[in-house]
Design an enzyme around this catalytic site. Structure first.
Site, mmCIF file in Angstrom:
data_model
loop_
_atom_site.group_PDB
_atom_site.id
_atom_site.type_symbol
_atom_site.label_atom_id
_atom_site.label_comp_id
_atom_site.label_asym_id
_atom_site.label_seq_id
_atom_site.Cartn_x
_atom_site.Cartn_y
_atom_site.Cartn_z
ATOM 1 N N CYS A 218 -40.324 -31.787 -27.295
ATOM 2 C CA CYS A 218 -40.870 -33.141 -27.103
ATOM 3 C C CYS A 218 -42.311 -33.187 -27.597
ATOM 4 C CB CYS A 218 -40.815 -33.517 -25.627
ATOM 5 S SG CYS A 218 -41.564 -35.113 -25.252
ATOM 6 N N CYS B 24 -37.165 -41.300 -28.479
ATOM 7 C CA CYS B 24 -37.332 -40.322 -27.401
ATOM 8 C C CYS B 24 -38.020 -39.072 -27.916
ATOM 9 C CB CYS B 24 -35.983 -39.895 -26.842
ATOM 10 S SG CYS B 24 -34.920 -41.235 -26.353
ATOM 11 N N CYS C 289 -42.220 -29.432 -22.436
ATOM 12 C CA CYS C 289 -40.900 -29.191 -23.021
ATOM 13 C C CYS C 289 -41.076 -28.995 -24.532
ATOM 14 C CB CYS C 289 -39.965 -30.364 -22.735
ATOM 15 S SG CYS C 289 -39.798 -30.693 -20.964
ATOM 16 N N CYS D 289 -48.555 -35.424 -21.214
ATOM 17 C CA CYS D 289 -47.567 -34.956 -20.249
ATOM 18 C C CYS D 289 -47.817 -33.471 -20.000
ATOM 19 C CB CYS D 289 -46.149 -35.152 -20.782
ATOM 20 S SG CYS D 289 -44.853 -34.717 -19.592
ATOM 21 N N CYS E 44 -39.850 -49.634 -22.835
ATOM 22 C CA CYS E 44 -39.978 -48.214 -22.517
ATOM 23 C C CYS E 44 -41.468 -47.960 -22.317
ATOM 24 C CB CYS E 44 -39.417 -47.393 -23.679
ATOM 25 S SG CYS E 44 -39.646 -45.613 -23.482
ATOM 26 N N GLU F 116 -48.386 -45.006 -25.511
ATOM 27 C CA GLU F 116 -47.505 -45.835 -26.328
ATOM 28 C C GLU F 116 -46.429 -46.474 -25.459
ATOM 29 O OE1 GLU F 116 -48.097 -42.856 -30.146
ATOM 30 O OE2 GLU F 116 -46.072 -43.329 -29.528
HETATM 31 N N1 SAH Z 1 -40.736 -36.828 -18.532
HETATM 32 C C1 SAH Z 1 -39.592 -37.662 -18.305
HETATM 33 C C2 SAH Z 1 -39.723 -38.959 -19.054
HETATM 34 C C3 SAH Z 1 -39.607 -38.830 -20.566
HETATM 35 S S1 SAH Z 1 -38.110 -39.554 -20.960
HETATM 36 C C4 SAH Z 1 -38.336 -36.919 -18.643
HETATM 37 O O1 SAH Z 1 -38.439 -35.880 -19.281
HETATM 38 O O2 SAH Z 1 -37.258 -37.323 -18.227
HETATM 39 C C5 SAH Z 1 -37.831 -39.104 -22.535
HETATM 40 C C6 SAH Z 1 -36.443 -38.534 -22.702
HETATM 41 O O3 SAH Z 1 -36.334 -38.134 -24.048
HETATM 42 C C7 SAH Z 1 -36.249 -37.299 -21.851
HETATM 43 O O4 SAH Z 1 -34.909 -37.147 -21.486
HETATM 44 C C8 SAH Z 1 -36.641 -36.247 -22.826
HETATM 45 O O5 SAH Z 1 -36.149 -34.983 -22.484
HETATM 46 C C9 SAH Z 1 -36.020 -36.767 -24.097
HETATM 47 N N2 SAH Z 1 -36.609 -36.186 -25.292
HETATM 48 C C10 SAH Z 1 -37.793 -35.562 -25.401
HETATM 49 N N3 SAH Z 1 -37.983 -35.134 -26.661
HETATM 50 C C11 SAH Z 1 -36.896 -35.505 -27.354
HETATM 51 C C12 SAH Z 1 -36.517 -35.374 -28.713
HETATM 52 N N4 SAH Z 1 -37.313 -34.761 -29.590
HETATM 53 N N5 SAH Z 1 -35.332 -35.883 -29.085
HETATM 54 C C13 SAH Z 1 -34.544 -36.513 -28.191
HETATM 55 N N6 SAH Z 1 -34.849 -36.685 -26.905
HETATM 56 C C14 SAH Z 1 -36.014 -36.171 -26.486
#
Ligand code: SAH
Length: 370
Positions: A135, A362, A132, A128, A121, A108
């Site tokens: 996410c 995000c 985490c 991935c 974006c 996406e």
């Molecule tokens: N893998 C990279 C790129 C993804 S960026 C990274 O983790 O930095 C996406 C951003 O959104 C990251 O900072 C991630 O931690 C954050 N993110 C992931 N899940 C989220 C959620 N449910 N709510 C808000 N931010 C989230």
């Protein structure tokens, strides 16, 4: 066509995506064209069509003889992304697109139009591997790395819609690119750096986007962060910290068991020293999990211990994801968290959560239903 059974049960195929102009430097493009028995300058013509004119129909390339057009287009401009669907919100100024890749994997991208900038974006991996727990992408696991071409194509697609005036607000250009879609960009290092170079090389070698307007976001892969530092790229580094203490970060960002908070912050600081680019710390605020005032204080002092003026913090209200009990912090807790950081002298701006309604914010990119 595979049968329904194969679609459901077959292990993902992981062949390489077809080679694309955007995978290659301009010198490599000329070599490929020469290898096809064509004059090397045809490579430059193709680059002009692709990066300057954003052409997607070889028939528009009328300065290339008809006979060569098809060969060159097949060899260097294969279709890498097929739109599965578009979802729009914010009166059409936010657009999430689900793309199908050549092997059926889906990813996406999200276009966000703001008053002074337009941000794409992009995804850098299908899925991935960082796992985490808050996410949605992390929950699905890694399917495969994307090629530089597949990454660049997401931006070029956005640039085409904008040029044609297909996005609310009239014609425009992509000014910013953030590697904050699906995937961990630094786990797919070579393709991501290739993509950054294609995006930022001046036209017609690349798209001509300013390096400063490209943000690479990482969970904190220390070795790759140091490598990025040595690239000499003036991009923005964003670090997904989410907790200032190892005990909590070990659970929120599992790779923390390998590289601890202190080491990751030292590495981010080295990036600033080498590039002069202020690092951005991402911190998803999760109610009663990481939003305590003492954690804001600890974060503030950990950052200040490494100097002043090198970093800013970007708290992100947690976006809901399927199957998670966690929610965003209470407004009061969020306000306090921000105030505490500011009291430490840390520039802090809460990120707006564009695209929530279309699961485009995000951490919500998952492509569960392609
Ligand atoms: N893998 C990279 C790129 C993804 S960026 C990274 O983790 O930095 C996406 C951003 O959104 C990251 O900072 C991630 O931690 C954050 N993110 C992931 N899940 C989220 C959620 N449910 N709510 C808000 N931010 C989230």
């Amino acid at each position: 066509m595979p049968s329904a059974g194969e679609l459901t049960f077959a292990a993902p195929r992981r062949g390489k995506p077809p080679r694309h102009l955007a995978d290659l430097t301009s010198a490599q493009r000329r070599d490929v064209v020469a290898g096809l028995g064509e004059r090397p300058f045809r490579a430059d013509q193709l680059s002009v069509h692709y990066f300057s004119h954003l052409a997607d129909d070889p028939q528009q390339m009328t300065d290339v003889p008809q006979a060569a057009r098809e060969l060159l287009a097949t060899s260097l401009l294969p279709v890498l992304l097929t739109p599965v669907r578009h979802l729009e919100t914010d009166n059409g100024t936010t657009r999430k697109t689900v793309w199908r890749l050549f092997d059926g994997a889906t990813v996406e991208s999200v276009l966000m139009r703001y008053p002074g900038r337009i941000t794409m974006c992009v995804s850098s991996q299908a899925g991935c591997g960082m796992n985490c727990p808050f996410c949605a992408t992390g929950q699905a696991g890694l399917t495969r790395n994307m090629s530089a071409g597949e990454i660049v194509e997401q931006v070029v697609a956005g640039a085409r819609w904008l040029r044609r005036g297909e996005v609310a607000g009239g014609p425009g250009r992509v000014s910013n690119v953030v590697f904050m879609g699906m995937g961990e960009p630094l786990a797919n290092y070579a393709a991501v750096i290739g993509a950054v170079r294609r995006l930022t090389d001046p036209t017609p070698d690349g798209l001509g986007i300013s390096q400063r307007n490209v943000t690479v976001s990482t969970v904190g892969l220390v070795t790759a962060m140091d490598k990025l530092t040595r690239e000499g790229l003036h991009v923005t580094l964003a670090l997904s910290l989410h907790a200032p203490d190892d005990k909590l970060r070990d659970t929120l960002v599992p790779v923390n068991t390998r590289w601890k908070v202190a080491e990751v912050l030292d590495t981010a600081r080295r990036f600033f020293d080498a590039t002069g680019r202020r690092v951005s710390i991402e911190y998803a605020l999760i109610r009663d999990i990481n939003d305590h005032a003492w954690r804001a204080d600890l974060l503030g002092s950990e950052l200040n211990r490494r100097g002043r003026g090198w970093v800013h913090v970007n708290p992100i209200p947690l976006n809901p994801t399927p199957g998670s009990r966690w929610t965003a912090s209470e407004p009061g807790a969020e306000r306090r968290f921000v105030e505490r950081l500011r009291a430490h002298g840390i520039p802090t701006t809460v990120r707006d959560t564009r695209g929530r309604e279309i699961d485009g914010a995000c951490g919500q990119l998952a492509t569960l239903t392609p």
